[in-house]
Design a protein around this motif. Structure first.
Motif, PDB file in Angstrom:
ATOM      1  N   SER A  89       0.830  -1.201   0.000  1.00 38.23           N
ATOM      2  CA  SER A  89       0.000   0.000   0.000  1.00 38.23           C
ATOM      3  C   SER A  89       0.867   1.253   0.000  1.00 38.23           C
ATOM      4  O   SER A  89       0.569   2.229  -0.691  1.00 38.23           O
ATOM      5  CB  SER A  89      -0.913  -0.004   1.229  1.00 38.23           C
ATOM      6  OG  SER A  89      -1.679   1.173   1.288  1.00 38.23           O
ATOM      7  N   VAL A 119      -6.630  -8.213  -1.535  1.00 41.59           N
ATOM      8  CA  VAL A 119      -7.951  -7.648  -1.255  1.00 41.59           C
ATOM      9  C   VAL A 119      -8.892  -8.047  -2.391  1.00 41.59           C
ATOM     10  O   VAL A 119      -8.457  -8.580  -3.412  1.00 41.59           O
ATOM     11  CB  VAL A 119      -7.890  -6.102  -1.148  1.00 41.59           C
ATOM     12  CG1 VAL A 119      -7.070  -5.676   0.062  1.00 41.59           C
ATOM     13  CG2 VAL A 119      -7.318  -5.496  -2.424  1.00 41.59           C
ATOM     14  N   PHE A 140     -12.723  -3.849  -3.791  1.00 39.88           N
ATOM     15  CA  PHE A 140     -11.963  -2.931  -2.936  1.00 39.88           C
ATOM     16  C   PHE A 140     -10.805  -2.317  -3.710  1.00 39.88           C
ATOM     17  O   PHE A 140     -10.523  -1.122  -3.579  1.00 39.88           O
ATOM     18  CB  PHE A 140     -11.422  -3.670  -1.710  1.00 39.88           C
ATOM     19  CG  PHE A 140     -10.579  -2.798  -0.806  1.00 39.88           C
ATOM     20  CD1 PHE A 140     -11.177  -2.024   0.176  1.00 39.88           C
ATOM     21  CD2 PHE A 140      -9.193  -2.734  -0.949  1.00 39.88           C
ATOM     22  CE1 PHE A 140     -10.407  -1.202   0.998  1.00 39.88           C
ATOM     23  CE2 PHE A 140      -8.422  -1.922  -0.147  1.00 39.88           C
ATOM     24  CZ  PHE A 140      -9.037  -1.157   0.841  1.00 39.88           C
ATOM     25  N   PHE A 148      -9.957   1.471  -4.172  1.00 41.85           N
ATOM     26  CA  PHE A 148      -8.707   1.950  -3.577  1.00 41.85           C
ATOM     27  C   PHE A 148      -7.868   2.741  -4.578  1.00 41.85           C
ATOM     28  O   PHE A 148      -7.284   3.775  -4.230  1.00 41.85           O
ATOM     29  CB  PHE A 148      -7.914   0.759  -3.054  1.00 41.85           C
ATOM     30  CG  PHE A 148      -6.529   1.105  -2.564  1.00 41.85           C
ATOM     31  CD1 PHE A 148      -6.344   1.682  -1.319  1.00 41.85           C
ATOM     32  CD2 PHE A 148      -5.410   0.847  -3.342  1.00 41.85           C
ATOM     33  CE1 PHE A 148      -5.070   2.003  -0.864  1.00 41.85           C
ATOM     34  CE2 PHE A 148      -4.136   1.163  -2.904  1.00 41.85           C
ATOM     35  CZ  PHE A 148      -3.966   1.744  -1.656  1.00 41.85           C
ATOM     36  N   PHE A 158     -15.527  -2.150   5.456  1.00 40.14           N
ATOM     37  CA  PHE A 158     -14.174  -1.759   5.832  1.00 40.14           C
ATOM     38  C   PHE A 158     -13.797  -2.407   7.159  1.00 40.14           C
ATOM     39  O   PHE A 158     -14.254  -1.978   8.218  1.00 40.14           O
ATOM     40  CB  PHE A 158     -14.067  -0.238   5.951  1.00 40.14           C
ATOM     41  CG  PHE A 158     -14.193   0.485   4.639  1.00 40.14           C
ATOM     42  CD1 PHE A 158     -13.102   0.626   3.803  1.00 40.14           C
ATOM     43  CD2 PHE A 158     -15.412   1.010   4.245  1.00 40.14           C
ATOM     44  CE1 PHE A 158     -13.206   1.295   2.587  1.00 40.14           C
ATOM     45  CE2 PHE A 158     -15.524   1.683   3.033  1.00 40.14           C
ATOM     46  CZ  PHE A 158     -14.428   1.821   2.206  1.00 40.14           C
ATOM     47  N   GLU A 191      -8.564  -3.334   5.774  1.00 43.24           N
ATOM     48  CA  GLU A 191      -8.852  -2.409   4.681  1.00 43.24           C
ATOM     49  C   GLU A 191      -8.595  -0.958   5.085  1.00 43.24           C
ATOM     50  O   GLU A 191      -8.046  -0.172   4.311  1.00 43.24           O
ATOM     51  CB  GLU A 191     -10.311  -2.560   4.220  1.00 43.24           C
ATOM     52  CG  GLU A 191     -10.614  -3.822   3.441  1.00 43.24           C
ATOM     53  CD  GLU A 191     -10.845  -5.020   4.339  1.00 43.24           C
ATOM     54  OE1 GLU A 191     -11.043  -6.123   3.814  1.00 43.24           O
ATOM     55  OE2 GLU A 191     -10.815  -4.837   5.575  1.00 43.24           O
TER      56      GLU A 191
END
Length: 316
Positions: free
Chosen positions: A9, A41, A45, A49, A258, A262
């Motif tokens: 991320s 994920v 999502f 994202f 969420f 997440e």
């Protein structure tokens, strides 16, 4: 929460923070990164994202240009506040074309255009566009300089320069940031709307939202500095709106939730994008005052060719 997922991320936030503001396509780069580095994920999502992570990047614009964009600043007088409200009116107006066309086509584009081949072709096409436009500007400069001898005060008619040094000595054909519009505050309503129409091109992934609006600004008479700065301002309603749309679709239509994992992924990605964007925006504003966008055009073409070759070999 798996630390590896947080590192992924953070890397996506790094890519977003750099590519969102440089005219090289953040969405295109994020799609390409996702081809080689998958977050653990759901698909729903991930689609959300890749858009919502832009909130971190846009907050950097709000911080860096807070005074410019704040109509309630105590340092502004009546005229300053009026000018700021007028600027916001131009920003909203310029966002309308992309909103009117983009919102109804969002699902179609996500299904049919978000792939490596489209990204590669868009990178190449607009890379060529940047090079052609900058070479055209370079060829136009000598004529503007020659006109200086015929204008009272020695200033070329219709040519304005973004820096004092350029205004005094007209700079060189390589580094002069010239254009008829040298301040965002002086941007005509018609020009702002025209730049907004160019922003519609960015609905195709790989085009680059900043790239399409900067190209529009250059063609419509802005200096590189003004074109870049107005591009940053346009991003505020566009990216907040796109993020809100994706969040609503994820929660309401896809039934997404969420969890702790997440939320951690979202938080890390947005935070890194924010910090990196602060650096990227400051760097770009300094770069464009003395350099052309040709380097970005070359980068786009080379990357587009590499990506296109990769996906062609992948499907062979």
């Amino acid at each position: 929460m798996d630390p590896i997922e947080l590192l992924k991320s953070a890397f996506l936030g790094l890519v977003e923070g750099i590519t969102e503001w440089l005219p090289i396509s953040s969405t295109g780069h994020m799609i390409l990164v996702d081809e080689f580095m998958k977050l653990n994920v759901s698909t729903e999502f991930m689609n959300m994202f890749l858009v919502v992570i832009q909130l971190g990047a846009i907050l950097a614009v709000c911080v860096l240009f807070f005074h410019d964009l704040n109509p309630f600043s105590p340092r502004k007088g009546k005229e300053g506040r009026r000018a700021t409200w007028a600027l916001w009116g131009k920003i909203v107006l310029a966002c309308l074309p992309a909103a009117i066309i983009g919102i109804p086509l969002d699902d179609f584009m996500e299904e049919h255009l978000y792939n490596g081949t489209v990204v590669a072709l868009a990178l190449i096409v607009y890379g060529v566009a940047f090079i052609v436009i900058e070479l055209w500007r370079k060829r136009a400069l000598p004529a503007r300089l020659a006109a200086a001898s015929t204008v009272p005060g020695g200033r070329p008619a219709g040519a304005h320069f973004a820096t004092p040094a350029a205004a005094d000595a007209y700079g060189s054909a390589d580094d002069t940031d010239f254009g008829a519009i040298t301040r965002v505050e002086d941007l005509p309503v018609k020009t702002a709307f025209g730049i907004g129409c160019f922003q519609v091109l960015s609905l195709i992934p790989g085009t680059s939202r900043s790239g399409s609006t900067i190209i529009g600004g250059l063609l419509l008479g802005c200096t590189r500095s003004v074109a870049s700065k107005f591009t940053f301002f346009l991003a505020i309603p566009v990216m907040f709106g796109a993020s809100a749309l994706k969040l609503v679709k994820y929660v309401v239509l896809d039934g997404g939730t969420f969890g702790t994992g997440e939320l951690a992924i979202m938080g890390v990605g947005c935070l890194v994008a924010f910090v990196v964007s602060l650096v990227a925006i400051k760097w770009l504003m300094g770069f464009v005052r003395k350099h052309t966008f040709i380097a970005f055009g070359v980068y786009r073409i080379v990357l587009g060719i590499v990506v296109l070759a990769y996906f062609l070999l992948l499907t062979a």
